[in-house]
Design a protein around this motif. Structure first.
Motif, PDB file in Angstrom:
ATOM      1  N   UNK A 270       1.092  -1.174  -0.063  1.00 17.36           N
ATOM      2  CA  UNK A 270       0.253   0.238  -0.404  1.00 17.36           C
ATOM      3  C   UNK A 270       0.758   1.371  -0.347  1.00 17.36           C
ATOM      4  N   UNK A 271       2.157   1.261   0.346  1.00 14.49           N
ATOM      5  CA  UNK A 271       3.171   2.507   0.802  1.00 14.49           C
ATOM      6  C   UNK A 271       3.500   2.964  -0.106  1.00 14.49           C
ATOM      7  N   UNK A 272       3.856   1.682  -1.115  1.00 16.55           N
ATOM      8  CA  UNK A 272       4.816   2.328  -2.194  1.00 16.55           C
ATOM      9  C   UNK A 272       4.231   1.909  -3.618  1.00 16.55           C
ATOM     10  N   UNK A 273       2.442   1.415  -3.469  1.00 17.73           N
ATOM     11  CA  UNK A 273       1.871   1.439  -4.923  1.00 17.73           C
ATOM     12  C   UNK A 273       2.171   0.293  -5.478  1.00 17.73           C
ATOM     13  N   UNK A 274       2.506  -0.747  -5.010  1.00 23.20           N
ATOM     14  CA  UNK A 274       2.791  -2.234  -5.938  1.00 23.20           C
ATOM     15  C   UNK A 274       2.053  -2.652  -5.782  1.00 23.20           C
TER      16      UNK A 274
END
Length: 175
Positions: free
Chosen positions: A75-79
């Motif tokens: 979620x944080x890195x948008x993977x």
């Protein structure tokens, strides 16, 4: 004379405070969000902290915590959702499966085993990136596991420091 008798006895460390374990995992998670992680590509400290806690206390951390932090990283890195979760879960499972073997060795052998474990983790991560996003694999694919495994003795010392401190105070109290 038998050399086993002349060695100093090893002391069992008291179990860590669960709040301390959670704090170190969150700290590793937050350190991965630093902008320097993108620049250097080698400051990914969370897998090492995850491996440490799974080697020493697998019942407290385990696969569920690895999956949760993996989803938070995604979620944080948008993977792709599940990318980090899958790799952290595989890393945790492998660590738990090999933990007894890992603990039999000294730091040099542990560093070598940890390098192989983290390299496999990194290669699976890169393979998923290649398949899903057509991304390129950079130099950090090999250097990151190397640097993480070299940091292993320092990470062990830092993460066991509160337990050692409590162990010494307990030993002094009983004298």
């Amino acid at each position: 004379m038998n050399t086993l008798i002349s060695q100093q006895p090893t002391h069992l460390l008291p179990p860590p405070n669960p709040l301390y374990m959670g704090f170190t995992l969150w700290l590793g998670f937050l350190l991965n969000m630093l902008p320097a992680t993108d620049i250097l590509g080698v400051l990914n400290i969370f897998p090492i902290i995850l491996v440490f806690w799974n080697i020493h206390y697998p019942r407290q951390v385990g696969i569920g915590i690895a999956f949760l932090f993996g989803v938070l990283m995604d979620i944080q890195f948008g993977f792709l959702l599940g990318h980090h979760a899958l790799t952290y879960t595989l890393l945790t499972y492998t660590t738990i499966a090999l933990r007894r073997r890992f603990l039999w060795f000294g730091y040099r052998e542990q560093i070598l085993q940890l390098f192989v474990l983290l390299l496999i983790h990194q290669l699976i991560f890169a393979l998923i990136l290649l398949l899903m996003e057509n991304a390129r694999i950079g130099w950090h694919t090999l250097t990151q596991p190397f640097i993480q495994s070299i940091l292993w003795p320092l990470v062990v010392y830092i993460l066991q420091w509160p337990q050692r401190r409590n162990s010494k105070s307990e030993a002094n109290r009983h004298r």
